[in-house]
Write an enzyme that holds these catalytic residues in place. Structure first.
Site, PDB file in Angstrom:
ATOM      1  N   CYS A  51      24.369  38.372  71.688  1.00  0.00           N
ATOM      2  CA  CYS A  51      24.461  38.981  73.017  1.00  0.00           C
ATOM      3  C   CYS A  51      24.869  37.921  74.032  1.00  0.00           C
ATOM      4  CB  CYS A  51      23.118  39.592  73.396  1.00  0.00           C
ATOM      5  SG  CYS A  51      23.150  40.427  74.981  1.00  0.00           S
ATOM      6  N   CYS A  55      19.002  35.854  78.503  1.00  0.00           N
ATOM      7  CA  CYS A  55      17.570  36.163  78.636  1.00  0.00           C
ATOM      8  C   CYS A  55      16.773  35.149  77.807  1.00  0.00           C
ATOM      9  CB  CYS A  55      17.301  37.581  78.156  1.00  0.00           C
ATOM     10  SG  CYS A  55      18.411  38.804  78.888  1.00  0.00           S
ATOM     11  N   CYS A  58      14.756  36.094  74.594  1.00  0.00           N
ATOM     12  CA  CYS A  58      15.318  37.010  73.598  1.00  0.00           C
ATOM     13  C   CYS A  58      15.926  36.310  72.388  1.00  0.00           C
ATOM     14  CB  CYS A  58      16.370  37.907  74.245  1.00  0.00           C
ATOM     15  SG  CYS A  58      16.921  39.202  73.097  1.00  0.00           S
ATOM     16  N   CYS A  95      14.373  55.441  69.389  1.00  0.00           N
ATOM     17  CA  CYS A  95      15.014  54.610  70.411  1.00  0.00           C
ATOM     18  C   CYS A  95      16.017  53.658  69.767  1.00  0.00           C
ATOM     19  CB  CYS A  95      13.940  53.831  71.155  1.00  0.00           C
ATOM     20  SG  CYS A  95      14.612  52.768  72.438  1.00  0.00           S
ATOM     21  N   CYS A 127      16.224  58.077  72.778  1.00  0.00           N
ATOM     22  CA  CYS A 127      16.245  57.076  73.835  1.00  0.00           C
ATOM     23  C   CYS A 127      17.292  56.034  73.451  1.00  0.00           C
ATOM     24  CB  CYS A 127      14.873  56.430  73.946  1.00  0.00           C
ATOM     25  SG  CYS A 127      14.823  55.022  75.072  1.00  0.00           S
ATOM     26  N   CYS A 187      13.063  54.876  81.434  1.00  0.00           N
ATOM     27  CA  CYS A 187      12.024  54.071  80.795  1.00  0.00           C
ATOM     28  C   CYS A 187      12.254  52.640  81.278  1.00  0.00           C
ATOM     29  CB  CYS A 187      12.172  54.181  79.278  1.00  0.00           C
ATOM     30  SG  CYS A 187      11.159  53.005  78.362  1.00  0.00           S
ATOM     31  N   ARG A 259       3.497  52.299  77.664  1.00  0.00           N
ATOM     32  CA  ARG A 259       3.698  51.966  76.243  1.00  0.00           C
ATOM     33  C   ARG A 259       3.275  50.543  75.916  1.00  0.00           C
ATOM     34  NH1 ARG A 259       8.749  53.475  75.863  1.00  0.00           N
ATOM     35  NH2 ARG A 259       7.871  55.540  75.696  1.00  0.00           N
TER      36      ARG A 259
HETATM   37  N1  SAM Z   1      20.268  44.540  75.522  1.00  0.00           N
HETATM   38  C1  SAM Z   1      19.608  45.597  76.167  1.00  0.00           C
HETATM   39  C2  SAM Z   1      18.877  45.154  77.415  1.00  0.00           C
HETATM   40  O1  SAM Z   1      18.535  44.005  77.549  1.00  0.00           O
HETATM   41  O2  SAM Z   1      18.626  46.036  78.258  1.00  0.00           O
HETATM   42  C3  SAM Z   1      18.636  46.351  75.256  1.00  0.00           C
HETATM   43  C4  SAM Z   1      17.790  45.606  74.258  1.00  0.00           C
HETATM   44  S1  SAM Z   1      16.643  44.390  74.918  1.00  0.00           S
HETATM   45  C5  SAM Z   1      16.154  43.556  73.469  1.00  0.00           C
HETATM   46  C6  SAM Z   1      15.260  45.384  75.427  1.00  0.00           C
HETATM   47  C7  SAM Z   1      14.044  44.690  75.982  1.00  0.00           C
HETATM   48  O3  SAM Z   1      13.310  44.052  74.945  1.00  0.00           O
HETATM   49  C8  SAM Z   1      14.224  43.581  76.994  1.00  0.00           C
HETATM   50  O4  SAM Z   1      14.482  44.060  78.271  1.00  0.00           O
HETATM   51  C9  SAM Z   1      12.874  42.892  76.949  1.00  0.00           C
HETATM   52  O5  SAM Z   1      12.003  43.454  77.899  1.00  0.00           O
HETATM   53  C10 SAM Z   1      12.386  43.178  75.532  1.00  0.00           C
HETATM   54  N2  SAM Z   1      12.296  41.948  74.732  1.00  0.00           N
HETATM   55  C11 SAM Z   1      13.319  41.253  74.198  1.00  0.00           C
HETATM   56  N3  SAM Z   1      12.888  40.161  73.541  1.00  0.00           N
HETATM   57  C12 SAM Z   1      11.533  40.147  73.666  1.00  0.00           C
HETATM   58  C13 SAM Z   1      10.522  39.264  73.215  1.00  0.00           C
HETATM   59  N4  SAM Z   1      10.800  38.160  72.533  1.00  0.00           N
HETATM   60  N5  SAM Z   1       9.233  39.567  73.517  1.00  0.00           N
HETATM   61  C14 SAM Z   1       8.944  40.688  74.224  1.00  0.00           C
HETATM   62  N6  SAM Z   1       9.872  41.559  74.684  1.00  0.00           N
HETATM   63  C15 SAM Z   1      11.148  41.293  74.414  1.00  0.00           C
HETATM   64  C1  DTB Z   2      10.967  47.476  75.254  1.00  0.00           C
HETATM   65  O1  DTB Z   2      10.512  47.330  76.401  1.00  0.00           O
HETATM   66  N1  DTB Z   2      10.519  46.829  74.196  1.00  0.00           N
HETATM   67  C2  DTB Z   2      11.308  47.176  73.022  1.00  0.00           C
HETATM   68  C3  DTB Z   2      12.226  48.301  73.551  1.00  0.00           C
HETATM   69  N2  DTB Z   2      11.942  48.306  74.952  1.00  0.00           N
HETATM   70  C4  DTB Z   2      13.665  48.268  73.302  1.00  0.00           C
HETATM   71  C5  DTB Z   2      12.006  45.993  72.457  1.00  0.00           C
HETATM   72  C6  DTB Z   2      11.072  44.850  72.116  1.00  0.00           C
HETATM   73  C7  DTB Z   2      11.871  43.786  71.460  1.00  0.00           C
HETATM   74  C8  DTB Z   2      11.035  42.646  70.987  1.00  0.00           C
HETATM   75  C9  DTB Z   2      11.826  41.553  70.395  1.00  0.00           C
HETATM   76  C10 DTB Z   2      12.605  41.930  69.169  1.00  0.00           C
HETATM   77  O2  DTB Z   2      12.059  42.593  68.250  1.00  0.00           O
HETATM   78  O3  DTB Z   2      13.767  41.540  69.072  1.00  0.00           O
HETATM   79 FE1  SF4 Z   3      20.921  40.704  75.300  1.00  0.00          FE
HETATM   80 FE2  SF4 Z   3      18.427  40.276  74.537  1.00  0.00          FE
HETATM   81 FE3  SF4 Z   3      19.049  40.113  77.108  1.00  0.00          FE
HETATM   82 FE4  SF4 Z   3      19.084  42.532  75.873  1.00  0.00          FE
HETATM   83  S1  SF4 Z   3      17.298  41.234  76.231  1.00  0.00           S
HETATM   84  S2  SF4 Z   3      20.613  41.695  77.281  1.00  0.00           S
HETATM   85  S3  SF4 Z   3      19.752  41.901  73.824  1.00  0.00           S
HETATM   86  S4  SF4 Z   3      19.821  38.772  75.456  1.00  0.00           S
END
Ligand code: SAM
Ligand code: DTB
Ligand code: SF4
Length: 323
Positions: A51, A55, A58, A95, A127, A187, A259
């Site tokens: 990506c 973030c 992530c 989702c 979702c 959401c 959630r």
């Molecule tokens: N890329 C899209 C976005 O960022 O909106 C959708 C997928 S993204 C992985 C969805 C959410 O997962 C992020 O907004 C964040 O709140 C959560 N998330 C990602 N990595 C995480 C982590 N290591 N621990 C907890 N929550 C995480």
């Molecule tokens: C949200 O708030 N938490 C979910 C869902 N929306 C998409 C994602 C959590 C991702 C946690 C890190 C991972 O598994 O990559």
């Molecule tokens: Fe990309 Fe992860 Fe950020 Fe979603 S949370 S925009 S998957 S880097």
């Protein structure tokens, strides 16, 4: 009704003796929800890794070296097969998450729309969480049968630039507004444990609660500190602080599904029970979130049984395939 619309009064609520805060949260919860019912959602990563966003939490960001195996967009047949499994495993909502900065029009989005149609036809609530959306894209998702769009604010406006620099807080709010205007449920939630202060958590809740209408669901994630991300050494969130935030989310957003999202593998059954008592009423079912582990399905059902709780069956979904 609460009147904590400013930081000082929210802080006063946060600092109440825990039994008092819990009582207030439970009182609100019972006015709008069955306190024994938990919504069960399943997550599917439909496009994994690489990506462009930075973030810091992530594992899927190309800016982080987590050794994650990237996967291109799954095709509709694979996604529908996984949704069938989710349905027979007891989930009511499916989702789909993509590691995209934003949705781009073209064959990939067309394929996602076909997947949305396929999953919706199974009778599951659908979702999507695909990054930023334009108004037209939001409408196309809605028309394909998508019910909900997930897009998190993640943290307070003040702390946000410490965590993400490649898109702004206001861009996130614009995407939420586009989803809402298209008639999608919203959401939106955040992550605790990014190194933010209590005030940042409270300000995040104030931002979410000020959305008009308020979000239909609010995922509260505890950071999963993944090796290779800049936040790999973050200390875990204090469990009682976590419960207090759940209680405030419930009080500020009475009708929302709150959630328990990422981070449950590190939570004891007792902590999860406290969260349900504080007003959480939804979780992700299945042994994987997007890329990180989640408790086993069977242990979640065992937990619900121990607590005398049961899955929420939405009116829109037939009971076929439910446990
Ligand atoms: N890329 C899209 C976005 O960022 O909106 C959708 C997928 S993204 C992985 C969805 C959410 O997962 C992020 O907004 C964040 O709140 C959560 N998330 C990602 N990595 C995480 C982590 N290591 N621990 C907890 N929550 C995480
Ligand atoms: C949200 O708030 N938490 C979910 C869902 N929306 C998409 C994602 C959590 C991702 C946690 C890190 C991972 O598994 O990559
Ligand atoms: Fe990309 Fe992860 Fe950020 Fe979603 S949370 S925009 S998957 S880097």
């Amino acid at each position: 009704m609460h009147n904590a619309t400013d930081l000082a009064s929210l802080r006063a609520l946060y600092d109440l003796p825990l039994p008092e805060l819990m009582f207030r949260a439970q009182t609100v919860h019972r006015q709008h929800h069955d306190p024994a019912a938990v919504q069960l959602c399943t997550l599917q990563s439909i496009k994994t890794g690489r990506c462009q966003e930075d973030c810091k939490y992530c594992p899927q960001s190309a800016h982080n070296s987590t050794g994650l195996q990237p996967e291109p967009l799954l095709d509709t047949a694979e996604i529908v097969a996984s949704a069938k499994q989710a349905l027979s495993g007891g989930a009511s909502r499916f989702c789909m998450g993509a590691a995209w900065r934003e949705v781009k029009n073209g064959p990939q989005f067309d394929s996602v729309l076909a997947s949305v149609r396929g999953v919706s036809d199974l009778g599951l609530e659908v979702c999507c969480t695909l990054g930023m959306l334009t108004q037209d894209q939001a409408t196309r998702l809605k028309d394909a049968g998508c019910n909900v769009y997930n897009h998190n604010l993640d943290t307070s406006r003040e702390y946000y630039p410490e965590i993400i620099t490649t898109r702004t807080y206001d861009e996130r709010l614009d995407t939420l507004a586009a989803a809402r205007r298209a008639g999608l449920q919203v959401c939106s939630g955040g992550i605790l444990g990014l190194g933010e202060k209590i005030e940042d958590r409270l300000n995040l809740l104030l931002e979410l609660a000020a959305l008009d209408p308020q979000p239909d669901s609010v995922p509260v994630n505890a950071l999963v500190a993944v090796e290779g991300t800049p936040l790999e050494d973050q200390a875990p969130v204090d469990p009682i602080e976590f419960v207090r935030i759940i209680a405030l989310a419930r009080i500020l957003m009475p009708k929302a599904m709150v959630r328990l999202s990422a981070g449950r593998t590190a939570m004891s059954p007792e902590l999860q029970a406290l969260c349900f008592m504080a007003g959480a009423n939804s979780l992700f079912l299945g042994d994987r979130l997007l890329t990180t582990p989640n408790p086993e399905r069977s242990s979640d059902f065992a937990l619900l049984e121990r607590l005398g709780m049961h899955p929420l069956v939405p009116e829109s979904v037939s009971t076929c395939g439910q446990v």
